[in-house]
Design a protein around this motif. Structure first.
Motif, PDB file in Angstrom:
ATOM      1  N   CYS A 112      -6.803  -0.901  -0.206  1.00  0.00           N
ATOM      2  CA  CYS A 112      -5.893  -1.710   0.723  1.00  0.00           C
ATOM      3  C   CYS A 112      -6.777  -1.994   1.960  1.00  0.00           C
ATOM      4  CB  CYS A 112      -4.955  -0.702   1.377  1.00  0.00           C
ATOM      5  SG  CYS A 112      -4.076  -1.189   2.879  1.00  0.00           S
ATOM      6  N   CYS A 152      -5.988   0.370   5.438  1.00  0.00           N
ATOM      7  CA  CYS A 152      -6.552   1.718   5.531  1.00  0.00           C
ATOM      8  C   CYS A 152      -7.593   2.278   4.344  1.00  0.00           C
ATOM      9  CB  CYS A 152      -5.265   2.604   5.467  1.00  0.00           C
ATOM     10  SG  CYS A 152      -4.718   2.714   3.664  1.00  0.00           S
ATOM     11  N   HIS A 191       0.887  -1.594   4.121  1.00  0.00           N
ATOM     12  CA  HIS A 191       0.303  -2.773   4.453  1.00  0.00           C
ATOM     13  C   HIS A 191       0.408  -3.564   3.121  1.00  0.00           C
ATOM     14  CE1 HIS A 191      -2.327  -5.818   6.044  1.00  0.00           C
ATOM     15  NE2 HIS A 191      -2.903  -5.982   5.027  1.00  0.00           N
ATOM     16  N   CYS A 232       0.128   3.027   3.889  1.00  0.00           N
ATOM     17  CA  CYS A 232       0.222   2.725   5.252  1.00  0.00           C
ATOM     18  C   CYS A 232       1.247   1.303   5.076  1.00  0.00           C
ATOM     19  CB  CYS A 232      -1.051   1.982   5.744  1.00  0.00           C
ATOM     20  SG  CYS A 232      -1.677   0.701   5.129  1.00  0.00           S
ATOM     21  N   CYS A 277       0.940  -1.199  -0.128  1.00  0.00           N
ATOM     22  CA  CYS A 277      -0.072  -0.107  -0.076  1.00  0.00           C
ATOM     23  C   CYS A 277       0.819   1.110   0.140  1.00  0.00           C
ATOM     24  CB  CYS A 277      -0.923  -0.255   1.265  1.00  0.00           C
ATOM     25  SG  CYS A 277      -1.919   1.693   1.576  1.00  0.00           S
TER      26      CYS A 277
HETATM   27 ZN   LIG Z   1      -3.128   1.044   3.141  1.00  0.00          ZN
END
Ligand SMILES: [Zn+2]
Length: 231
Positions: free
Chosen positions: A212, A215, A99, A97, A94
């Protein structure tokens, strides 16, 4: 002792010419070669391994030195799909964030995208033009892309011919410094027209849009080039 094994054959269509060629999956010897090259972690080793595999598996129809990069990657991925599987698993990171999301790609769905405005013959003035050819894999690695020496070298490597109203100069008959001098004499605007050739040439890319899960940010990920398909 040598026992011949029957290896299945398949057919694919070369993106550059539409020509149909036969290929076979890679065998263990070639898979080991590829693993070894990716562990060696050098561009030269990877290119060497890809070249050997593509040559062997297309019965010498395609090689690193004779075909444009987009053909080569396309052919390599078709061979890979028939050898170790059509699905590649990887993860997307991502942009917000960081992720990691698991993703799967069916490599047989990848296509070479062509730009309708792309031209291989470029008029630099009313009477002088240049014909270009596509870069080979070995010509696309090395220095960073923004480096002017690298850009010059790529343009010089990819010149096919320079022509005027009454003459054609084949690039293979010209010295490197003659070609460099020709480029040195161009205006920025003319040079940009040549760079457009590279910006608009056929490309094997794939973009994936996803949200994502951590987030909720909308992400667009693009897979580009040869090396991203090796990971
Ligand atoms: Zn994210």
């Amino acid at each position: 002792m040598k026992i011949e094994m029957a290896v299945p054959k398949f057919e694919l269509t070369l993106p550059s010419t539409g020509e149909k060629i036969k290929f076979r999956p890679f065998v263990m010897r070639e898979e080991k070669l590829l693993l070894f090259a990716s562990e060696a972690n050098g561009d030269a080793e990877v290119i060497g391994a890809v070249d050997e595999i593509v040559r062997n598996c297309t019965f010498n129809a395609v090689s690193v030195d004779t075909h444009p990069v987009f053909d080569l990657i396309y052919v390599f991925l078709q061979i890979r799909a028939k050898s170790v599987g059509e699905l590649v698993e990887f993860f997307l990171v991502c942009g917000d964030c960081g992720h990691k999301t698991d993703a799967t790609l069916d490599i047989t769905k990848l296509e070479v995208k062509k730009n309708p405005d792309h031209k291989t013959t470029i008029m630099l003035s009313d009477t002088v033009g240049i014909k270009m050819r596509y870069p080979r894999l070995s010509e696309t690695v090395g220095a960073s892309r923004g480096d002017i020496d690298f850009i010059y070298a790529t343009v010089i490597n990819c010149m096919d011919s320079i022509f005027t109203e009454d003459e054609v100069y084949h690039a293979k008959d010209l010295q490197w410094n003659e070609k460099a001098e020709f480029l040195d004499g161009l205006t920025a605007e003319q040079f940009e027209k040549i760079q457009e050739f590279f910006d608009t040439m056929p490309k094997l890319t794939h973009t994936m849009e996803y949200v994502c899960p951590k987030c909720q940010k909308q992400n667009v990920a693009s897979l580009d080039g040869l090396l991203s398909f090796f990971d």
